[in-house]
Motif scaffolding. Structure first.
Motif, PDB file in Angstrom:
ATOM      1  N   THR A  65       0.843  -1.204   0.000  1.00 44.41           N
ATOM      2  CA  THR A  65       0.000   0.000   0.000  1.00 44.41           C
ATOM      3  C   THR A  65       0.876   1.252   0.000  1.00 44.41           C
ATOM      4  OG1 THR A  65      -1.742  -1.108   1.242  1.00 44.41           O
ATOM      5  CG2 THR A  65      -1.758   1.300   1.292  1.00 44.41           C
ATOM      6  N   VAL A  66       0.655   2.105  -0.984  1.00 41.75           N
ATOM      7  CA  VAL A  66       1.378   3.379  -1.061  1.00 41.75           C
ATOM      8  C   VAL A  66       0.386   4.491  -0.725  1.00 41.75           C
ATOM      9  CG1 VAL A  66       2.631   4.965  -2.584  1.00 41.75           C
ATOM     10  CG2 VAL A  66       2.911   2.483  -2.852  1.00 41.75           C
ATOM     11  N   VAL A  67       0.723   5.296   0.276  1.00 46.68           N
ATOM     12  CA  VAL A  67      -0.165   6.398   0.670  1.00 46.68           C
ATOM     13  C   VAL A  67       0.166   7.641  -0.152  1.00 46.68           C
ATOM     14  CG1 VAL A  67      -0.681   8.010   2.558  1.00 46.68           C
ATOM     15  CG2 VAL A  67      -0.609   5.545   2.999  1.00 46.68           C
ATOM     16  N   LEU A  68      -0.874   8.297  -0.632  1.00 43.92           N
ATOM     17  CA  LEU A  68      -0.704   9.591  -1.295  1.00 43.92           C
ATOM     18  C   LEU A  68      -1.194  10.653  -0.322  1.00 43.92           C
ATOM     19  CD1 LEU A  68      -2.119   8.747  -4.857  1.00 43.92           C
ATOM     20  CD2 LEU A  68       0.156   8.301  -3.906  1.00 43.92           C
ATOM     21  N   ASP A  77      -2.872  18.314  -6.976  1.00 42.13           N
ATOM     22  CA  ASP A  77      -1.791  19.273  -6.743  1.00 42.13           C
ATOM     23  C   ASP A  77      -1.139  18.999  -5.400  1.00 42.13           C
ATOM     24  OD1 ASP A  77      -1.973  20.562  -9.083  1.00 42.13           O
ATOM     25  OD2 ASP A  77      -3.032  22.335  -8.314  1.00 42.13           O
ATOM     26  N   GLY A  78       0.187  18.998  -5.403  1.00 46.08           N
ATOM     27  CA  GLY A  78       0.926  18.866  -4.144  1.00 46.08           C
ATOM     28  C   GLY A  78       1.032  17.437  -3.637  1.00 46.08           C
ATOM     29  N   LYS A  79       0.651  16.449  -4.483  1.00 44.74           N
ATOM     30  CA  LYS A  79       0.692  15.032  -4.070  1.00 44.74           C
ATOM     31  C   LYS A  79       2.064  14.644  -3.509  1.00 44.74           C
ATOM     32  CE  LYS A  79       1.228  11.484  -7.214  1.00 44.74           C
ATOM     33  NZ  LYS A  79       0.838  10.685  -8.395  1.00 44.74           N
ATOM     34  N   GLN A  80       2.061  14.042  -2.338  1.00 46.55           N
ATOM     35  CA  GLN A  80       3.315  13.558  -1.750  1.00 46.55           C
ATOM     36  C   GLN A  80       3.231  12.046  -1.596  1.00 46.55           C
ATOM     37  OE1 GLN A  80       5.255  15.753   1.542  1.00 46.55           O
ATOM     38  NE2 GLN A  80       3.194  16.439   2.062  1.00 46.55           N
ATOM     39  N   MET A  81       4.312  11.344  -1.974  1.00 50.27           N
ATOM     40  CA  MET A  81       4.372   9.909  -1.669  1.00 50.27           C
ATOM     41  C   MET A  81       5.816   9.473  -1.544  1.00 50.27           C
ATOM     42  SD  MET A  81       3.464   7.940  -5.204  1.00 50.27           S
ATOM     43  CE  MET A  81       4.396   8.206  -6.711  1.00 50.27           C
ATOM     44  N   ARG A  82       6.029   8.416  -0.807  1.00 44.13           N
ATOM     45  CA  ARG A  82       7.369   7.853  -0.720  1.00 44.13           C
ATOM     46  C   ARG A  82       7.595   6.926  -1.904  1.00 44.13           C
ATOM     47  NH1 ARG A  82       9.328   6.259   5.307  1.00 44.13           N
ATOM     48  NH2 ARG A  82      10.766   5.042   4.016  1.00 44.13           N
TER      49      ARG A  82
END
Ligand code: AMP
Ligand code: GLY
Length: 439
Positions: free
Chosen positions: A343-346, A421-426
């Motif tokens: 699972t990747v969190v956005l 806009d501004g999406k952050q993910m590892r």
């Protein structure tokens, strides 16, 4: 109590964990009607009907009336706050005096998460391996203790602080500053009036979750969370930026050691303290050179850990949760998929300090067309017919695959199709597991 063939379910909670739970519940052939939290995000709400009832802690009687009116046979409580406030206690009895199945511990047992000082004491009394720690109500005494130490210590707000009330300082000054912010500046409000100061441990972290029905303990496949915001575990702590399941950090021998040395004694200790635990018990562990030690207990599914876990659950979730809530876990047999889940969190722009709301989200449908992918909504809202960001962690993109590498590749391909806009993910969720599996 055996599980009825048809059960109306009320799901409390409004985030990614609850979307994953709602999917699992909706798959069950036993589901009558699914009622969801009034604050449920649009993803959850698409699977059930929103309950029209106030959820604040002073009006639990109204939630109970709602459950009676709608003949709710199973309540599933996702988050910690209502548990700490006694919602499970309030809903456990029906109007006619019979018991209702509630997945979630009573307030007395929820203290294990809501009060870190209590948890520390219980662990110490039951000789459960954990960091040496002391709790303080008095700032001057806490400061004097820290100043008298040569080695670094971790500072924790004793109360509930959404997973953010822990500071692992790199210097003595940083530790002292954090202590002042918590106890004097009340950075986490009342949660930081009392602090726990504990020995800094090192080693890989892993979460082990179990369903506990009062006596029986069913250990679930281990998951791994990624708590820091940035790649390679850098940046501030968050609620969790991604997870995978099963984690290959724990071998079978260590798992049974964790069951023996952590789960059995804590469930016994709670029962001795008249706090019978029924629900999900989550142990956050650090695998130190001296063996596994408890970082914290939670009294609910982890978020996002719940997402890869529920993706792999093949059994009937209603039957399983009902058995857990009614002391009959020994009667059910649980099946998990052989596949791996990642699972990747956005997260939103500005998370975790100050997440921005209102950015339009696109691409979920395209992402879900990829095989094995589902997108759980967390901090989302529908405004003028458009899905927009509305919280820190916005979405959880979960993919299944026959190997970790395949699950990761699918999850990241899907995450790449979703835009706001501004999406952050590892970029490194599950990377360690993939490397370890040699896949
Ligand atoms: P907690 O909410 O107690 O699990 O703490 C959040 C995070 O802080 C953990 O996942 C660890 O990464 C870190 N942490 C907490 N306690 C310690 C400790 N005693 N030593 C080292 N790191 C810790
Ligand atoms: N992901 C960590 C938690 O739910 O506490």
């Amino acid at each position: 109590m055996t599980c009825p063939d048809r059960v109306n379910v009320f799901l409390v909670g409004a985030g990614g964990r609850e979307h994953a739970l709602a999917r699992a519940i909706a798959r069950s052939p036993r589901l009558g009607e699914l009622w969801v939290d009034p604050a449920a995000n649009p993803g959850i709400a698409s699977l059930g009907r929103r309950a029209d009832v106030p959820m604040d802690s002073k009006q639990h009687y109204r939630v109970r009336q709602f459950c009676d009116r709608r003949d709710i046979g199973l309540v599933v409580i996702g988050p910690e706050d209502p548990l700490a406030q006694g919602l499970a206690d309030s809903l456990a009895e029906r109007a006619d005096g019979s018991r209702r199945a509630v997945l979630g511990p009573p307030a007395r047992a929820a203290r294990l998460e809501a009060d870190k000082a209590y948890a520390k004491k219980l662990m110490r009394d039951a000789s459960i391996p954990t960091a040496e720690g002391r709790s303080f109500d008095d700032y001057a005494a806490a400061k004097a203790f820290l100043e008298s130490r040569t080695e670094l210590h971790v500072i924790k707000a004793a109360g509930l602080a959404k997973g953010k009330g822990v500071v692992v300082p790199k210097t003595e000054c940083e530790g002292l500053a954090a202590l002042e912010r918590m106890m004097v500046g009340l950075e986490f409000g009342d949660a930081g009036r009392r602090v726990v100061i504990e020995e800094l441990m090192t080693g890989p972290e892993v979460s082990v979750l179990a369903l506990v029905d009062g006596r029986n303990i069913m250990i679930l496949p281990p998951c791994q969370d990624h708590k820091r915001l940035g790649d390679d575990d850098t940046g501030p702590n968050t609620g969790g930026m991604g997870a995978f399941c099963p984690s290959n950090t724990l071998d079978v021998a260590t798992m049974s050691r964790v069951e023996r040395e952590v789960f059995v004694p804590i469930v016994d200790a709670l029962r001795r303290d008249e706090a019978e635990f029924r629900g999900v018990l989550y142990a956050g562990l650090m695998l130190t050179p001296a063996g596994p030690k408890v970082l914290e207990f939670n009294v609910r599914f982890g978020d996002p850990e719940c997402q890869p876990l529920m993706a792999r659950l093949e059994s009937d979730a209603i039957e399983l949760f009902h058995a857990c809530a009614t002391g009959s876990l020994h009667r059910v047999d649980v099946q998990w998929s052989e596949q791996h889940a990642v699972t990747v969190v956005l997260a939103a722009q500005g998370y975790p300090a100050k997440p921005r709301k209102g950015d339009e989200i696109t691409g979920i449908e395209a992402a879900e067309r990829i095989e094995g992918v589902r997108v759980d909504q967390a901090g989302t809202a529908m405004v003028d017919g458009k899905l927009v960001t509305s919280g820190g962690r916005v979405l959880g993109v979960t993919a299944m695959g026959t190997s970790f590498a395949e699950a990761r590749e699918r999850a990241y391909r899907a995450a790449g199709l979703i835009e706001f806009d501004g999406k952050q993910m590892r970029a490194d969720i599950g990377a360690s597991a993939t490397a370890k599996a040699g896949a």
